[in-house]
Design a protein around this motif. Structure first.
Motif, PDB file in Angstrom:
ATOM      1  N   LEU A 375     -11.854   3.914   2.388  1.00 57.31           N
ATOM      2  CA  LEU A 375     -10.692   3.041   2.957  1.00 57.31           C
ATOM      3  C   LEU A 375     -11.428   2.155   4.266  1.00 57.31           C
ATOM      4  N   ASP A 379      -7.867  -2.381   4.755  1.00 57.94           N
ATOM      5  CA  ASP A 379      -7.146  -2.025   3.826  1.00 57.94           C
ATOM      6  C   ASP A 379      -5.859  -1.176   4.176  1.00 57.94           C
ATOM      7  N   ILE A 380      -5.820  -0.350   5.073  1.00 59.15           N
ATOM      8  CA  ILE A 380      -4.951   0.387   5.675  1.00 59.15           C
ATOM      9  C   ILE A 380      -3.794  -0.740   6.314  1.00 59.15           C
ATOM     10  N   LYS A 383      -1.943  -2.220   3.318  1.00 59.17           N
ATOM     11  CA  LYS A 383      -0.810  -1.189   2.881  1.00 59.17           C
ATOM     12  C   LYS A 383       0.177  -0.812   3.786  1.00 59.17           C
ATOM     13  N   LEU A 414      -3.216   5.549  11.154  1.00 59.46           N
ATOM     14  CA  LEU A 414      -3.345   6.064  10.097  1.00 59.46           C
ATOM     15  C   LEU A 414      -5.065   5.436   9.973  1.00 59.46           C
ATOM     16  N   HIS A 418      -7.880   8.154   8.759  1.00 58.14           N
ATOM     17  CA  HIS A 418      -8.363   8.086   7.501  1.00 58.14           C
ATOM     18  C   HIS A 418      -9.826   7.298   7.642  1.00 58.14           C
ATOM     19  N   GLU A 463       0.587   7.067   3.035  1.00 57.27           N
ATOM     20  CA  GLU A 463      -0.690   7.744   2.980  1.00 57.27           C
ATOM     21  C   GLU A 463      -1.003   7.871   1.473  1.00 57.27           C
ATOM     22  N   SER A 465      -0.067   6.131  -0.928  1.00 55.39           N
ATOM     23  CA  SER A 465      -0.235   4.720  -1.666  1.00 55.39           C
ATOM     24  C   SER A 465      -1.821   4.189  -1.246  1.00 55.39           C
ATOM     25  N   LEU A 466      -2.279   4.769  -0.017  1.00 53.91           N
ATOM     26  CA  LEU A 466      -3.851   4.297   0.627  1.00 53.91           C
ATOM     27  C   LEU A 466      -4.827   4.712  -0.475  1.00 53.91           C
ATOM     28  N   HIS A 467      -4.490   5.444  -1.300  1.00 52.24           N
ATOM     29  CA  HIS A 467      -5.628   6.075  -2.318  1.00 52.24           C
ATOM     30  C   HIS A 467      -5.259   5.681  -3.788  1.00 52.24           C
TER      31      HIS A 467
END
Length: 469
Positions: A375, A379-380, A383, A414, A418, A463, A465-467
């Motif tokens: 990540l 990206d965060i 999202k 986040l 992360h 969170e 959805s992050l992966h």
């Protein structure tokens, strides 16, 4: 020193065998706190924190210990214990493993009313073993942009303990040099102020000692001992999470030392605002002095660390190999040094020169490989903005609209949780804010998570959805 180094090597081999034969909890509780002291005359001496600890090992694990010694060192190896019998004055005795606990009561301290326990010959105050690693000092700490501020602060504290930043709270991911730096502080203080009582201890061992003091009715001795420390250095303070009684005890020790002008130095794998399971009154005290972050080493620092390690080991490694390792191994200092050690071993076993082919072979086997792209802060941001149906460009503006501010704070929280990106860099990437703004945002979000169930569920959904790519 040779005897000590030999003891460390031999005990590590024994630990590897023991770890395969006990469960994780037993290994962490009863074997990790053991400290190898010396090996001489076919006898290995190990240090244990208390008589209770000694008795328990002899009762439950003496056969396993003997098997490990015979297998890893040789038949007939003798086991010796160095046991702390008086926490107040840090007095210890040595016992043979084969004598078990029957002889121990004769050496226990005698209590006289409310007086401290005494033995015939008590050491003077400065005889306290600081448990510092002399190999970790300022001279061999490699400076770079990711640790320059922390290094400067550490040197300042070492020159003037309890007069500058108190407490000093250092944080950063595993392997970036926190333990090295706090040992360097302790070592320098002992050089400049030999009369000061300096103690380095892991948070885990502190917890074990506290629990043991309750079991053996030595709690008052435990408190008294720690209240006499001039410089208390505790590593991995995040280990206190969830252990309320240990936190309560440390809270009182912290207050006593701070009020009496004693230096406290703490490390953690995350900033105070990100610590879960630690009481607010402790977190508040962690912020009284100065909080400094050690980031993962950048490529220039990684190259310098490699060159330093290579010089110390007397190796000859081409620049192309150094550059390749530095470009592909970026997790921690420990990982870099491990790669060099592996190169040396492979080159000896295979009777090959250390070249780029060998380095590529080692790195590909040692470095974590994953098809999942790690990540990034961007990206965060995407999202979080997508979840709240907000255009990404909006959070980079100076608007103070409540909904935008909250989205910005969540993204910061986040990103800090992360990724391994520093607070300062996160602030630059999210609205061009500073380090303090990021830490404040993390606190705001953390506090709301604890009291607002709906908000917590919403954050968990983001969170998740992050992966998901």
């Amino acid at each position: 020193m040779i005897e000590n180094n030999q003891a460390i090597v031999l005990w590590k081999r024994c630990l590897a065998f023991i770890k395969d034969n006990v469960n994780t909890t037993a290994f962490t509780t009863w074997f990790e706190p053991i400290v190898p002291i010396k090996y001489e005359g076919k006898a290995l001496t190990i240090g244990v924190p208390s008589p209770f600890f000694y008795e328990y090992l002899e009762e439950k694990y003496v056969d396993l210990l003997r098997t490990a010694l015979y297998k890893e060192i040789g038949e007939g190896t003798e086991l010796m214990y160095s046991i702390v019998t008086d926490n107040t004055n840090h007095i210890d005795i040595e016992m043979k493993g084969t004598e078990r606990s029957v002889a121990l009561p004769e050496a226990k301290p005698v209590y006289n009313g409310n007086k401290a326990p005494t033995l015939l010959q008590a050491p003077v105050v400065q005889d306290l073993d600081p448990h510092l690693n002399p190999n970790y000092n300022f001279e061999n700490f490699i400076k770079g942009t990711s640790n320059e501020f922390s290094l400067t602060v550490a040197e300042t504290v070492a020159q003037n303990p309890a007069r500058t930043f108190n407490p000093l709270f250092l944080y950063g991911p595993s392997g970036v040099g926190k333990t090295h730096l706090i040992n360097a502080i302790g070592t320098r203080i002992k050089e400049l102020y030999p009369e000061k009582r300096v103690l380095y201890i892991s948070a885990h061992l502190f917890q074990v000692q506290y629990t043991d003091s309750i079991r053996t009715n030595h709690f008052n001795d435990f408190i008294t001992f720690y209240q006499q420390i001039d410089v208390l250095i505790i590593d991995d303070i995040q280990e206190f999470a969830g252990v309320t009684k240990t936190q309560n005890t440390f809270f009182h020790i912290f207050n006593h030392l701070h009020q009496n002008g004693k230096q406290l130095i703490l490390t953690s794998d995350r900033a105070p605002v990100m610590l879960q399971g630690i009481e607010d009154r402790l977190l508040t005290r962690f912020k009284w002095g100065l909080i400094a972050e050690l980031e993962r080493p950048d490529i220039d620092l990684r190259k310098n660390i490699l060159r330093s390690k290579i010089r110390r080991d007397g190796l000859n490694i081409p620049d192309a190999v150094i550059n390749y390792i530095a470009e592909n191994v970026n997790e921690s200092v420990r990982e870099l040094e491990g790669i060099v050690n592996s190169l040396l071993v492979y080159s000896i076993q295979l009777k090959r020169e250390i070249n780029l082919d060998l380095a590529q072979h080692i790195v590909q086997k040692a470095v974590r490989c994953s098809e999942i792209k790690p990540l990034t802060v961007n990206d965060i941001i995407e999202k979080v903005c997508s979840h709240y149906q907000l255009d990404v460009s909006v959070i980079h503006t100076k608007t103070r609209k409540r909904e935008v501010v909250q989205v910005r704070q969540i993204a910061m929280y986040l990103a800090k949780k992360h990724t391994d990106v520093s607070s300062g860099k996160i602030g630059q990437l999210i609205g061009n804010k500073d380090h303090a703004t990021v830490l404040h945002a993390c606190k705001i979000v953390k506090d709301q998570v604890e009291v607002d169930k709906a908000f917590r569920q919403e954050l968990e959904k983001i969170e998740a959805s992050l992966h998901q790519g």
